[in-house]
Structures are given as C-alpha cells and as structure tokens.
Design a protein around this motif. Structure first.
Motif, PDB file in Angstrom:
ATOM      1  N   TYR A   1       0.862  -1.038  -0.395  1.00  0.00           N
ATOM      2  CA  TYR A   1      -0.173  -0.318  -0.166  1.00  0.00           C
ATOM      3  C   TYR A   1       0.769   1.112  -0.091  1.00  0.00           C
ATOM      4  CZ  TYR A   1      -4.536  -2.312   0.359  1.00  0.00           C
ATOM      5  OH  TYR A   1      -5.989  -2.992  -0.223  1.00  0.00           O
TER       6      TYR A   1
ATOM      7  N   LYS B   1       1.874   1.906  -3.286  1.00  0.00           N
ATOM      8  CA  LYS B   1       0.368   2.346  -4.284  1.00  0.00           C
ATOM      9  C   LYS B   1       0.811   3.511  -3.943  1.00  0.00           C
ATOM     10  CE  LYS B   1      -0.879  -1.098  -6.244  1.00  0.00           C
ATOM     11  NZ  LYS B   1      -1.498  -1.289  -7.553  1.00  0.00           N
ATOM     12  N   THR B   2       0.516   4.175  -2.898  1.00  0.00           N
ATOM     13  CA  THR B   2       0.999   6.247  -2.059  1.00  0.00           C
ATOM     14  C   THR B   2       1.990   6.313  -2.744  1.00  0.00           C
ATOM     15  OG1 THR B   2       1.558   5.583  -0.083  1.00  0.00           O
ATOM     16  CG2 THR B   2      -0.736   4.676  -0.527  1.00  0.00           C
TER      17      THR B   2
ATOM     18  N   SER C   1      -3.541   8.746   2.141  1.00  0.00           N
ATOM     19  CA  SER C   1      -3.086   9.047   1.079  1.00  0.00           C
ATOM     20  C   SER C   1      -4.996  10.350   0.207  1.00  0.00           C
ATOM     21  CB  SER C   1      -3.655   7.904  -0.019  1.00  0.00           C
ATOM     22  OG  SER C   1      -4.186   7.809  -0.361  1.00  0.00           O
ATOM     23  N   MET C   2      -5.324   9.779   0.777  1.00  0.00           N
ATOM     24  CA  MET C   2      -6.646  10.397   0.870  1.00  0.00           C
ATOM     25  C   MET C   2      -6.546  12.296   1.322  1.00  0.00           C
ATOM     26  SD  MET C   2      -8.549   7.944  -0.399  1.00  0.00           S
ATOM     27  CE  MET C   2      -8.214   6.411  -0.041  1.00  0.00           C
TER      28      MET C   2
ATOM     29  N   LYS D   1      -5.570  15.347  -3.187  1.00  0.00           N
ATOM     30  CA  LYS D   1      -5.487  14.377  -4.675  1.00  0.00           C
ATOM     31  C   LYS D   1      -4.460  14.613  -5.367  1.00  0.00           C
ATOM     32  CE  LYS D   1      -8.181  15.894  -8.553  1.00  0.00           C
ATOM     33  NZ  LYS D   1      -9.329  17.211  -9.412  1.00  0.00           N
TER      34      LYS D   1
ATOM     35  N   ARG E   1      -3.970  10.812  -3.946  1.00  0.00           N
ATOM     36  CA  ARG E   1      -5.288   9.851  -3.655  1.00  0.00           C
ATOM     37  C   ARG E   1      -5.436   8.493  -4.719  1.00  0.00           C
ATOM     38  NH1 ARG E   1      -9.931  13.381  -4.146  1.00  0.00           N
ATOM     39  NH2 ARG E   1      -8.556  14.898  -1.826  1.00  0.00           N
ATOM     40  N   ILE E   2      -5.643   7.335  -3.493  1.00  0.00           N
ATOM     41  CA  ILE E   2      -5.574   5.884  -4.058  1.00  0.00           C
ATOM     42  C   ILE E   2      -7.289   5.631  -4.404  1.00  0.00           C
ATOM     43  CG2 ILE E   2      -3.622   5.168  -3.304  1.00  0.00           C
ATOM     44  CD1 ILE E   2      -4.742   3.451  -1.272  1.00  0.00           C
ATOM     45  N   SER E   3      -7.318   5.237  -5.547  1.00  0.00           N
ATOM     46  CA  SER E   3      -8.885   4.673  -5.681  1.00  0.00           C
ATOM     47  C   SER E   3      -9.670   3.070  -5.011  1.00  0.00           C
ATOM     48  CB  SER E   3      -8.985   4.192  -7.498  1.00  0.00           C
ATOM     49  OG  SER E   3      -8.029   3.179  -7.827  1.00  0.00           O
ATOM     50  N   PHE E   4     -10.469   2.944  -5.154  1.00  0.00           N
ATOM     51  CA  PHE E   4     -10.674   2.207  -4.537  1.00  0.00           C
ATOM     52  C   PHE E   4     -10.388   0.663  -5.847  1.00  0.00           C
ATOM     53  CE2 PHE E   4     -13.923  -1.529  -5.326  1.00  0.00           C
ATOM     54  CZ  PHE E   4     -14.034  -1.922  -3.211  1.00  0.00           C
ATOM     55  N   TYR E   5      -9.664   0.331  -6.815  1.00  0.00           N
ATOM     56  CA  TYR E   5     -10.036  -0.334  -7.752  1.00  0.00           C
ATOM     57  C   TYR E   5      -7.937  -0.176  -7.155  1.00  0.00           C
ATOM     58  CZ  TYR E   5      -7.493  -2.336 -11.832  1.00  0.00           C
ATOM     59  OH  TYR E   5      -6.104  -3.220 -12.120  1.00  0.00           O
ATOM     60  N   ASP E   6      -7.727   0.463  -6.405  1.00  0.00           N
ATOM     61  CA  ASP E   6      -5.634   0.637  -5.898  1.00  0.00           C
ATOM     62  C   ASP E   6      -5.884  -0.385  -5.297  1.00  0.00           C
ATOM     63  OD1 ASP E   6      -4.529   1.953  -8.062  1.00  0.00           O
ATOM     64  OD2 ASP E   6      -4.754   3.742  -7.428  1.00  0.00           O
TER      65      ASP E   6
END
Length: 643
Positions: A213, A216-217, A398-399, A402, A405-410
C-alpha cells in the motif's frame, strides 16, 4: 530531461530482464482473461483472511499456518511454471493439478484437526501420504519462487536426518525413519509449521501488505525525491541519493535484489552520466539496497523471526539494530564521498532538483503511516496490530491530497499485490521450518556449534571468523528471512557457547548472511546492479565488498562491545562507541578508496587503515593509538595538499 527519462526507461527494461534471470520470484506468469481473474480472487481472499484474523483474533497455530500455506502454494503453482521453457501467458495442466494439491494438502490439517489432536503423534497411512506430499510440494514451490540453493540446503538436512547412524564422526546420530520425520515435519509446530511460518502468518504478511500500500501511495518516489533534495547537489550527488533513498526504502522493503533493480534503474544511469565507473555505480546501488535488510523497523522481515528465536520483544530488536545500520550507511556514504572527490565529480544543479519544502507540502503526509507504525510499537502494540492500523492509515493518509489519493481499484489491487509479494517469504519460511525441524530432531545445532568452537580452539576471534565464513556461504542466493533462520540455527550457537550475548550472536550471523548478497562469488544484488550498469559482474562484486567494509567491521564491534546493541549500556557508552566507530570508519573508508584530502600513497593507506581498525576496536588503548595514527595521516595529507 528527456534524455534522462529515456535512460531510466531503458534501465527499467534491463532491470526487469535481469530480475527474471537472477531472481526466481520475479519470473512469474503474466496472464489475462479468466485465469488472471481467478488468481486475483485467490490473492485478494488470502489478504482478506490475513486482515480478518489480525483484526478479530488468530486461529489455533496449526490451523492458521496451514491455511496460510494453502493459499501460498496454490498461488505459487498457478503463477510460476514448472519449467522455464513453458509459456508465461497460460497455465500448464501440470501446474493446475499441483495448484489444486497445494491448496488441498495443507487444508487436510484444519479439515481433520480434532481427529489429529486426539491421535497426538500417531500417524496413519493417509496422514503419512498427505504429509509426504506436503513436504515435496513445499520443496517444489521453493524451487520455483526462491531458487534451487535453498532446496539443496533443505534436502541435505532431510538426508542428514534419515542417514544419521551412517554418518561418520561427531555428526552421527541415532537416525530418523521417514514416517517419524514426516510426522514431526508436517503434523507438529516443530517442523514445516514451526516458528518461521508462524511469524509469517501473523506478522510478516501484514508488513508486506503494508509495503504494497505504501508503494501504491507513491512513498518510494517520495523517498527518491527527498534524497535528491537533501543530497543531489553534493559531490557525487546521484550516488549519495542512491544511499539515502535505499536506506529509506529499506525501512519498509524486504528484498535487496528487488531494491537494486527498482531504485537502481533510476540511480545507476544518473551515476554513470555524472562520471562514476559502471562497476562502482552498480556496486553503490547494490550495497545501499542490501543495507535495507539491516535497517529497522522491518529488516527484511527477519526482525520478527529474531524476536521469536531470541525471546525478546520486537521493539528490542529494532532498538538494537539502529546504531549498526546507521554506521553501515555512514560507511557507504563515506566511500561514495571520497570516490567523488577523487574523481572530481560534481553534484547536480540545484535548479534541477526538487525543493524539500515543496515535496513535504505536497506529499509529506505519506510519511504518516511509517511514523505511526513506529509510534505504535513504542507504545506497546503488538507488531500485528501495529501493521493492521498502519495499513488503514496508509490508505487514509493518501486521501489527504488529490495528487496522492488512491482509488477503490488501487485498494483492491493492493490486496492482490500484497499477497503476491508475500509468496516468496511464505515458501521460504515453510522450507526454513523443515531445516529447523531437522536441527531440533537430531541435535545438529549443538554439534555444529561445538565443532566451530573446537576448530577455533575456544578462541572467540577465530570462532567469529569461522562463523562469518559459514554465514556468508549459507547466505548465498537465499532470501533474507530464510537466510536468517539458517545462519542463526547453524552459526549462532557457536558464539553463545563462548558467552556472547544471545542477541549479539544472532545479529552477527544475520549481518554476514545478508552481506552475502554483495560478496563474490555469488553476489546477487551486485550482479543485478552490474547488469543495469552494463558492467563486469565480478568486478562489481569486488567494488561492492569494498563499499560494504563497515558491514564487515561493525558485527565484530558489537560482539566485543555489546553496548552498540544497547545491551547493558549507559548514555556515555553509546556516545563513546558511536564517535570512535564513525572516526574509524572514515579512516578505513579513506584507506580503501585511496583518498582523503588528496590521493594516498601505499604507506598512507596503511596508516589510515590500521588507525581506522584500531578506532573501531573497543578499548581506550586501541582508540588512543588509532587516533594518533589518523592524526599523523591527516597531517601528511595536509602537507601534500599544500605542496
């Protein structure tokens, strides 16, 4: 800028190709369609299972560990082909059958758990067949995802257990028949399902998921940008960036080879463009990335195993590792600096570098989960709970902006990636359990320890030297977690016999097992760095060994002077040992590089080297003599500069 981008892109492709050749864990199938969705579903379920048990309570040891292994074996056989010649875009029927077996065989334990408990030690024919298949599946999974060296080591131990009475000399034992071996290995928590995979199923997996994670960020890029802002302008800037960024990445990463390929695809071309020799550029990244395994809090996941084996809290391992790890990186930094000065290399222009204030304003919040996990550990949270909360914080932090920010998919992909990243560790810890099981069943650890001590004639320095050689050999081509299990099981007992503190003995074996990654002839991290730099692999390994000189010195220091590991220490002891070690490392680094204020003659290098070694060696007398020699060397250099 465009040229640098192209260079980095080319280096990334080269790094990928080298990783697939050198690192078994990177040579996986790339699937699409229904097969990819099935694998993603299994991996996500694996992560969800681990998060669920972390949040609501771990299951009984054998059940938790067997389910953990079932997920991993299934994914390994689906993702890694039996033969290298098989295609990477489809699943072979043989691998499909093995994947089904890999899932079902470990699940035999939770399915018949009550009956197995009632029979306690009695093995039926079905138990024997299932257990034997399970051991063979683990060895095959390790061959695919970790590599052949570990399979050879584990198989040697199994053969040793079976042939005990036929082995001549002090290593002979009563012997173990195959059914007894299978029962001990597969149906108890003393073998395959022992402490190593137990730690993997409770702590290591969650920290790997946490790392997925953070990736991802964009934390990895943040580390590189921070390093550029802090050191990109200095002499030999890109090399110092490699040292800092790899140290930062090492706080959350678990693979020296993967780190070398990842950050090396950026730093190595930059170092070469600045004027560093290809061998040196590859070696810098390899050594810096390898040091990540020594850098708290995760230490390549071995910190969790060390806490269990030594019998102390996880936080205690982190505390003990801090000073040696910082001295390691200081040693690398020192030689990079001297090499840059020797070659007259400049740093990058400040206007080309990111600004520290801007970086922290835009992405500084990504550091919150990393700071939080250390805070939670200090406050007494278990590593499992600390990792669980840190994963949640990584997503939430991460939120905050903008651009990060990672998406739900991420978030979902993070679950999949975390599980995939953990496969090598799960396989390695299961295999390491087999090795530990043989050691406990045959008493081999005590025999090896006694042999090392006898060989050294009870001399501590010689025992340390033999333990170092043993650890370097055992660490060749084996991942961090398994590396530590093997070296601590075989080499550390010898040091404990000579009254070395248990923590210092384990840390000593661990250090040299890790340094095997940059020590020829098998120096995987150095070979990856050489591939990216298009340099000679063996020469890169030699350069890496020279750069890692601090790692060869520091373990001897903390054995003779455990204050470095914060054992029975006062603040004065800490200050004294840090200052003398820093001065000593500077002296040794200058001697190895052949430069201090200017180029050194052979005599000057000897003066600096001896002075540095004496400063690193604990003791007032050695410190005074060492300091005197370094002062003499300084004035000789000063005089040469004036001339």
């Amino acid at each position: 800028m465009s040229q640098n981008t192209n260079l980095n892109s080319d280096a990334e492709k080269i790094a990928e190709e080298i990783l697939r050749k050198v690192d078994a864990e990177s040579d996986y199938r790339i699937l699409s369609g229904f097969a990819a969705k099935v694998i993603a579903a299994i991996a996500i379920t694996f992560s969800v299972f681990q998060l669920y048990t972390a949040a609501f309570g771990v299951l009984d040891a054998m059940i938790q560990r067997s389910i953990h292994l079932a997920f991993a074996l299934c994914l390994i056989f689906l993702l890694y082909p039996t033969r290298k010649s098989w295609p990477r875009n489809s699943i072979h029927p043989v691998d499909l059958v093995l994947a089904i077996l890999g899932a079902l065989v470990p699940l035999y334990i939770p399915a018949f758990y009550q009956e197995l408990v009632r029979r306690a030690g009695t093995v039926t024919t079905l138990d024997y067949v299932v257990g034997l298949i399970g051991i063979l599946l683990v060895l095959e999974a390790v061959r695919r995802v970790v590599g052949l060296p570990m399979v050879i080591v584990a198989s040697t131990f199994i053969i040793y257990a079976l042939l005990g009475p036929k082995i001549p000399g002090p290593f002979a034992h009563r012997g173990v028949d195959l059914p007894t071996l299978v029962q001990h290995q597969f149906f108890t928590t003393e073998g395959l399902f022992g402490i190593p995979i137990g730690v993997s199923s409770q702590f290591i997996f969650l920290f790997i998921l946490f790392g997925a994670y953070l990736e991802k960020t964009g934390l990895g890029q943040l580390f590189i940008d921070l390093a550029n802002a802090l050191a990109g302008w200095a002499a030999g800037g890109p090399a110092k960036v490699a040292v800092i960024s790899s140290a930062l990445e090492g706080t959350v990463s678990g693979s020296s080879v993967a780190n070398t390929a990842g950050s090396g695809s950026f730093t190595i071309p930059m170092m070469k463009s600045l004027g560093y020799r290809p061998e040196f550029a590859g070696a810098v990244e390899a050594v810096a990335s390898t040091g990540g395994q020594l850098m708290p809090p995760i230490m390549g996941a071995a910190a969790f195993l060390m806490a269990e084996f030594v019998g102390v809290e996880y936080l205690r391992i982190i505390q003990a590792a801090v000073i040696p790890a910082l001295l390691y990186y200081f040693g690398v930094w020192t030689q990079v600096h001297f090499e840059a000065k020797k070659l007259g290399l400049k740093g990058m222009k400040r206007e080309e570098l990111p600004k520290l204030g801007v970086i922290m304003k835009e992405r500084g919040h990504l550091l919150i989960p990393l700071i939080a996990i250390i805070y939670l550990l200090v406050e007494g949270f278990t590593p499992m709970k600390a990792a669980l909360y840190a994963i949640v914080l990584a997503i939430l932090s991460s939120m905050m902006r903008k651009n990060t920010r990672i998406s739900f998919y991420d978030i979902v992909k993070g679950l999949e990636q975390g599980a995939r990243n953990a496969l090598g560790v799960v396989a390695a810890t299961a295999c390491a359990g087999i090795i530990v099981g043989v050691v406990t069943q045959t008493g081999l650890g005590l025999k090896l320890g006694s042999t090392l001590v006898d060989l050294a004639n009870n001399n501590l320095f010689l025992t340390l030297f033999f333990t170092m050689i043993t650890s370097l050999i055992l660490g060749m081509g084996v991942p961090t977690t398994a590396n530590y299990v093997i070296t601590s099981t075989i080499a550390a007992p010898a040091l404990v016999m000579l009254n070395v503190p248990v923590l210092a003995a384990h840390m000593f074996a661990f250090y040299f097992g890790i340094i095997a990654d940059v020590t020829p002839p098998v120096a995987l991290a150095a070979f990856v760095g050489a591939g990216i730099a298009k340099a000679n692999p063996f020469k890169t390994g030699i350069e890496a060994s020279k750069l890692a000189i601090a790692a060869f010195l520091v373990p001897y220091v903390f054995v003779y002077h455990p204050a470095m590991l914060l054992i029975n220490v006062t603040p004065v002891d800490i200050v004294e040992i840090v200052i003398t070690s820093i001065i000593g490392i500077i002296g040794v680094g200058a001697a190895v590089c052949g430069y201090f204020l200017t180029n050194q003659s052979i005599l000057e290098r000897i003066i600096f080297f001896v002075g540095g070694i004496l400063m690193v060696t604990p003791g007032i007398e050695t410190d005074l003599v060492g300091l005197g020699l370094l002062i003499v060397g300084y004035f000789i250099q000063k005089r040469k500069v004036k001339k």
